[in-house]
Structures are given as structure tokens and as C-alpha cells.
Design an enzyme around this catalytic site. Structure first.
Site, PDB file in Angstrom:
ATOM      1  N   GLU A 189       0.623  -1.084  -0.199  1.00 18.30           N
ATOM      2  CA  GLU A 189      -0.244   0.222   0.186  1.00 18.30           C
ATOM      3  C   GLU A 189       0.725   0.963   0.295  1.00 18.30           C
ATOM      4  O   GLU A 189       0.356   2.360  -0.791  1.00 18.30           O
ATOM      5  CB  GLU A 189      -1.146  -0.002   1.370  1.00 18.30           C
ATOM      6  CG  GLU A 189      -2.264  -0.292   1.221  1.00 18.30           C
ATOM      7  CD  GLU A 189      -1.987  -2.510   1.288  1.00 18.30           C
ATOM      8  OE1 GLU A 189      -1.070  -2.768   1.726  1.00 18.30           O
ATOM      9  OE2 GLU A 189      -2.429  -3.289   1.124  1.00 18.30           O
ATOM     10  N   HIS A 232     -11.847  -5.782   7.946  1.00 17.08           N
ATOM     11  CA  HIS A 232     -12.706  -5.216   6.584  1.00 17.08           C
ATOM     12  C   HIS A 232     -13.909  -4.263   6.586  1.00 17.08           C
ATOM     13  O   HIS A 232     -15.029  -4.556   5.300  1.00 17.08           O
ATOM     14  CB  HIS A 232     -12.491  -6.853   6.378  1.00 17.08           C
ATOM     15  CG  HIS A 232     -11.163  -7.535   5.440  1.00 17.08           C
ATOM     16  ND1 HIS A 232     -10.019  -7.923   6.957  1.00 17.08           N
ATOM     17  CD2 HIS A 232     -11.049  -7.382   3.828  1.00 17.08           C
ATOM     18  CE1 HIS A 232      -9.537  -8.215   5.491  1.00 17.08           C
ATOM     19  NE2 HIS A 232      -9.909  -7.464   4.816  1.00 17.08           N
TER      20      HIS A 232
END
Lengths: 330, 326
Positions: B60, B129
Site C-alpha cells: 500500500e 475489513h
């Protein structure tokens, strides 16, 4: 930066004495600039805090001389030398350190955020390794558009312990972008020595890039000729579409981490020894066999340039406080 | 007027920008062959090829960071962070680099980067999540923050985000992907910083974002049967914020409820409440009510998850509380 002719000649792996003299002048300019910065900081004229790269001048000069004007760099918190070598005038850098509108970042950046997009300096970064991924992206843009340019990230040995470094090298090699990662290895992460931050011998840090299958080139970071030739080879490789290069340059920080650092963590005798044997300016002076008069003449020129930069900076324009938010959004 | 799902609307904005403009390209995890973990980028690889629809490693920092570098060189990258929980991994690049390059350089550099991401509870993904972290980014000068709640808004706002010269964090809500809505043939860019009044009302204003826009609309229907007239406003962009529309609405209704799926404490509702009390203090007839998730990481078991996140009933109860205050 070296001229095209000078680079062509050096393609034959020989650096003319004339070019070495040019390097010497620039390295001495960087040295005198940083000494002046230390002096003005101690006099209380410069806000914030500062890091100088005394001892690492050959890296800045040798690498940037091998680059084209359109090539871009990202620098570190130890940025003055990189900025000078990439082509920003000492006047505009000094003005930045005084927080003036005439500064290369118009007073918004300071010592750790020297930018000059005109000459390809995409900015110095105060976060260790913070500028590396942006260089991968710049190189990706060049690759996608088929432009014959390379993007160069400077960083130190401390940065090679960050996830940012590893993610960036992995991606750069995967996509074979035209990037050069210049590992300016001075063996110190602020006050922490290599033995306390690196599981590898300090001289073998390039192995980290080998893990990604990346080409590595090594050179003595105190020898500007070696740095220059190594950087030329790295640029040639990257620009030819063969992928990125880690350029490992072993160098020496002959001062503290920041201006005023008492360096309680450092062995005095060792530092003294390094100052006597590893100073890149002295090494090049000996190599060029510069006489005292020859040296004095160059020194007088660069010292005058630095003095003039202080005058320029002091006469500069203070920004209006309310302009602080002028560039938050485009 | 064709009907598109929210997912198709996002894809349509991406495809049109990719078609029109060579400088637009996509990077992210699993976005190519797989079409993204939410299937948003499905089909784009076939049309635009691997140079412009770039699968990345699970990195990321490098995804956002290389997006920044390419953007500074004049590209318009759209990067996808698969779940907004994973934005945490790229925070350094987003907060210290993307947001600050322009100011630090004294205006020499612009970063026209769009970071698409999604999140949201309701399907038991557990604590890592489904968070709603949009408020974090509103706190960073230099970033713009968008949260689309309908297909039409998703397409028009994403287009504007891609063509904005600033870094934009573009939030999508996972449970909205199948939502259908009319979307005009012609793409009309929706300016960033313009709220949408979904429903006009007289008694209470609900300022809602993301999934809670739809919960607020349900609550408003229900409140109507009780004789309470509810106005529902979606800011759509959290930064810049359309303070004018929001404050005007509350001056009219004199009561306000803020609603989002993110936790209440330090949530965007707190900022809204501050803006509204300042702009409509003399008009307010009741304290501003805030609706959001309870202060807990999202638990796995469906019953616990449903208890943590807010629903239409929570909005309705908040509406009733404000009305009950004289």
C-alpha cells in the site's frame, strides 16, 4: 551538472582534470555553504533546525553531474548539497533557509523541503524514505510516456530498514522503471550506529537490492570520480530500459546528525581519524595537487558566492502570514 | 435514462476517463484479471490493457507513493486500496507526502491523484475489513474527501475527483455496490463541495453520509407517518464541505441529526455539529443528535455487528428525540 561533452568523454570511463576541477569547485561551494549555514544558525538567524552533509559532498556532486537536466531527484533531510548539485543557486537555497519568498520553496519548505521543479528537484523529504516511492512513480510516468528520463532517490542506510524502501524497490524492479536508488551510506541512523540497526555488515547493504533481483553498482562515496562514473553507468542502465539500479555509495558524515548535536554517542578518536582521512574535498584537492594559491583562488570565489547568498537572503521578502494557506489546494 | 448499479457507475466513470485521456491509469491489488475484489474494475483490463490497468503487489505504501510520483509528473493515476482499513498502511504517503507537496513546494507541485477505497459493515467481515475511517482524512489540509451514496453521485463525483488537481480520497460503501439508480447517458461532473438535498422537509434535518443516507431516507418515510417532516441532506464531499446548504437547511428546520456508519466519537458528525451550531445557533430548537457506530471494533458475530452499527431505527429515534425537545 556536467556538460554533454564532458559526459560523452567520460563514457570512455575517464574524467578529465578540467571536469574534476569543476567538481572540486562545486564540492567546496557546498562545504562553504553548509559551514555558513551552521554559523548563521548558531547566530540565531535561521528558524527551525538543520542537518548538514559535511563529508558527503562527493555523493551529491558526482551523482547529479551524471544526470540530465530533465532527470528528477528526491532528496532527504540532509538536502543542501543535492539541491546545489542539481542546479539551484545558493542564493535561492539560502533565502529558503531564511524563510523568504525568494527561497526555492518560497518560504514554505525550509531546509528539509527544498524544491526546485525547474531543475528537476522534486523536493527534499523530512520523513526517512518518504521520497522513495514517489520516485518510482515518476519513473513509471517516464516509462509509460516513453520519455528518455530517469528518476533518482537519495536516502541513507537508515532508510533501508523501512517498509517504504522495500516496497518501493520491489515495485520498481517488478515494473523495470528507469529509477536510480542512491544509497548514501554513512553508517549512522541519526545517533544509532550500523551495528545497532543493521544485521548486515555496513559495507554489504547493497545485498538488500540483490534480493529483488536489482542491478547494484558500488563506489567509494568519498571519491567524486568514482561516484560520477558509477552514476553514469547507473543512468545508462536505467535509461536503456534495463530496469532500476541501486547505487551504493559508502560515505562519511563528518558532523553530527543536526547542527548543534554534541554527538555524545560518537567515538572522538574515530571521528578525528575520519576527518583526517575521509574528507572528500581534501581527497580531491590532493588528487588535483592544488597549490595553496590555487585553492585560495577557488575558495575566495565560492566564499564570496556564499556571502552574497546571505546578503541576498537577508534582503529578501518576508511572506505575509495570511499567505500560509495559499497553496493548500490547487 | 439508463439504470446502473453503484458498482457500474464507478466503473463507467473510470472507463470513460481511461477512454478519453491517456494520462489516466489504474493501479491496485487484484484490479486486472480479477477485476478488483469488489468487481468494480471488471472488464477494464480487456479494453485498456495491462499498461493502464496495473495489478500491484500487496504494497500500500508503494501503491499510493508511486501514484503520487506519477501524478506530479502530469499523469492522473487512480489507485485502489482494496479496503479502507488498509489505508492505514499508506498513511505516511497520504498524509505527509500527497497532502503536503503543494504547500511545501510553495505551489510548484500539484498531485492530481485519486485514491479509491471502500468499506462498510453488514456482512460479518470482522474488525479489519469494514471500518469507516473517512473522518481521519478530513483532518488533513491538502486532501479532499468524497463519500458517494448513489450511482449517479458515484459517477459524477469520481469523474470530478479524477480531474481535480489535488489528492482526493474517494470512499465507496461496500453494501451499496448492488444499489440501482438512474444515471444520465451524458456524464455530468458533480462539483466537489456541493451537497445534495435528497428530500425536503420542515421539522428536522438529517445530514447523512454513505449507507446512512439510505437509512435516513427510510427513517424519514417512517417519521412522516408520525407527522414529522424530515429533510435529508448528503454532503457528498466531506472536504471541501458545503456548509452553506447544510446550515441553510437547519436554519429552516431548526433541528438536526447527523448520521454515519463510523463511530460517533470523533466522527464526521462532530464536525458537522460544530459547523451547524456556529452557523445556526439562534435557530436551533434542540441539541444536535449524532447517530453512528458504538465505540467498539466491529465484532464478527452478526448479532453483535448489527448492534454496533446504526440503522434506520437509530436515525428515527434520534429524530424523535430532537422533536421531543419542545
Amino acid at each position: 551538472m556536467a556538460t554533454v561533452e564532458e559526459r560523452a568523454e567520460s563514457g570512455g570511463r575517464r574524467v578529465s582534470e578540467q571536469l574534476l576541477k569543476t567538481f572540486f569547485r562545486e564540492m567546496l561551494l557546498i562545504r562553504r555553504f553548509e559551514e555558513k549555514v551552521e554559523e548563521r544558525f548558531r547566530a540565531g538567524e535561521l528558524p527551525g533546525f538543520l542537518h548538514v552533509a559535511i563529508g558527503q559532498e562527493a555523493v551529491a556532486t558526482g551523482v547529479c553531474a551524471a544526470l540530465e537536466r530533465d532527470d528528477v531527484i528526491a532528496s532527504t533531510h540532509r538536502a543542501h548539497g543535492h539541491a546545489i548539485a542539481k542546479g539551484t543557486s545558493v542564493e535561492r537555497i539560502m533565502a529558503e533557509l531564511y524563510g523568504k519568498l525568494e527561497g526555492c520553496s518560497h518560504g514554505y519548505g525550509g531546509s528539509m523541503h527544498l524544491y526546485d521543479v525547474e531543475v528537476g528537484n522534486l523536493g527534499a523529504n523530512a520523513v526517512v524514505a518518504g521520497g522513495i516511492p514517489g520516485i518510482v512513480g515518476a519513473a513509471l510516468a517516464f516509462l509509460m510516456r516513453g520519455e528518455p528520463r530517469v528518476a533518482v532517490a537519495f536516502f541513507g542506510d537508515g532508510a533501508t530498514n523501512t517498509g517504504t524502501f522495500h516496497e518501493s524497490l520491489n515495485l520498481a524492479q517488478l515494473w523495470k522503471v528507469p529509477a536510480i536508488f542512491v544509497l548514501e551510506n554513512n553508517g549512522w541512523a541519526e545517533s544509532t550506529p550500523a551495528t545497532q540497526q543493521l544485521p548486515l555488515p555496513v559495507d554489504e547493504l547493497a545485498r538488500r537490492a540483490l534480493a529483488y533481483g536489482m542491478k547494484t553498482i558500488e563506489a567509494d562515496g568519498q571519491d567524486v570520480e568514482a561516484v560520477y562514473l558509477a552514476a553514469l553507468a547507473a543512468r545508462e542502465h536505467a535509461a536503456a530500459g534495463k530496469g532500476p539500479v541501486l547505487l551504493h555509495l559508502r560515505t562519511y558524515r563528518l558532523t553530527g546528525h543536526y547542527v548543534g548535536d554534541p554527538q555524545v554517542y560518537r567515538d572522538r578518536a574515530e571521528l578525528k581519524g575520519e576527518r583526517e582521512t575521509k574528507d572528500p574535498v581534501e581527497l580531491l584537492r590532493a588528487r588535483l595537487q592544488l597549490t595553496d594559491e590555487g585553492l585560495a583562488a577557488i575558495d575566495a570565489q565560492v566564499t564570496a558566492e556564499v556571502e552574497a547568498s546571505v546578503e541576498f537572503a537577508k534582503a529578501g521578502t518576508d511572506p505575509s502570514p495570511e499567505d500560509a494557506a495559499k497553496y493548500v489546494y490547487a | 435514462m439508463p439504470e446502473l448499479t453503484y458498482r457500474e457507475a464507478v466503473r463507467d466513470a473510470l472507463a470513460r476517463a481511461l477512454r478519453e485521456d491517456e494520462s489516466v491509469f489504474l493501479m491496485g491489488e487484484d484490479i486486472a484479471e480479477m477485476g478488483g475484489s469488489m468487481a468494480v474494475t471488471q472488464g477494464l483490463l480487456a479494453e485498456f490493457g495491462p499498461k493502464r490497468i496495473r495489478n500491484t503487489p500487496i504494497s500500500e505504501i508503494a501503491i499510493v507513493g508511486s501514484g503520487i510520483g506519477a501524478a506530479i509528473q502530469g499523469m492522473r493515476p487512480v489507485v485502489e486500496i482494496m479496503y479502507e482499513d488498509f489505508l492505514t498502511l499508506s498513511m505516511e504517503q497520504l498524509v505527509n507526502q500527497a497532502a503536503k507537496h503543494r504547500t511545501m513546494s510553495g505551489g510548484q507541485v500539484t498531485v492530481p491523484l485519486t485514491i479509491r477505497t471502500q468499506g462498510g459493515a453488514g456482512w460479518s467481515p470482522g474488525a479489519q475489513h469494514a471500518q469507516q475511517l473517512e473522518a481521519w482524512f478530513v483532518h488533513v489540509p491538502g486532501l479532499k474527501v468524497v463519500f458517494a451514496s448513489t450511482p449517479e453521485d458515484a459517477r459524477g463525483l469520481l469523474w470530478s475527483s479524477i480531474y481535480d488537481d489535488n489528492p482526493v480520497v474517494f470512499f465507496e460503501h461496500r453494501t451499496l455496490y448492488p444499489l440501482k439508480g438512474d444515471v444520465p447517458d451524458r456524464l455530468e461532473p458533480i462539483p466537489l463541495g456541493k451537497a445534495r438535498v435528497h428530500r425536503e422537509g420542515e421539522d428536522v434535518t438529517v445530514v447523512a453520509t454513505g449507507r446512512l443516507v439510505h437509512e435516513a431516507l427510510k427513517a424519514a418515510e417512517e417519521a412522516g407517518t408520525e407527522g414529522i417532516s424530515v429533510e435529508v441532506v448528503d454532503p457528498r464531499t466531506l472536504q471541501p464541505l458545503d456548509e452553506e446548504t447544510i446550515v441553510a437547511s437547519v436554519r429552516k428546520t431548526t433541528r438536526c441529526v447527523t448520521a454515519h456508519e463510523a463511530v460517533v466519537r470523533g466522527g464526521f458528525g462532530a464536525e458537522l455539529a460544530a459547523v451547524i451550531q456556529h452557523g445556526a445557533f439562534d435557530w436551533l430548537d434542540a441539541p444536535i443528535e449524532r447517530v453512528g457506530a458504538k465505540f467498539a471494533p466491529l465484532p464478527f458475530a452478526p448479532a453483535m455487528e448489527q448492534w454496533v452499527v446504526p440503522h434506520a431505527e437509530d436515525v428515527l429515534e434520534a429524530i424523535r428525540r430532537t422533536v421531543a425537545r419542545g
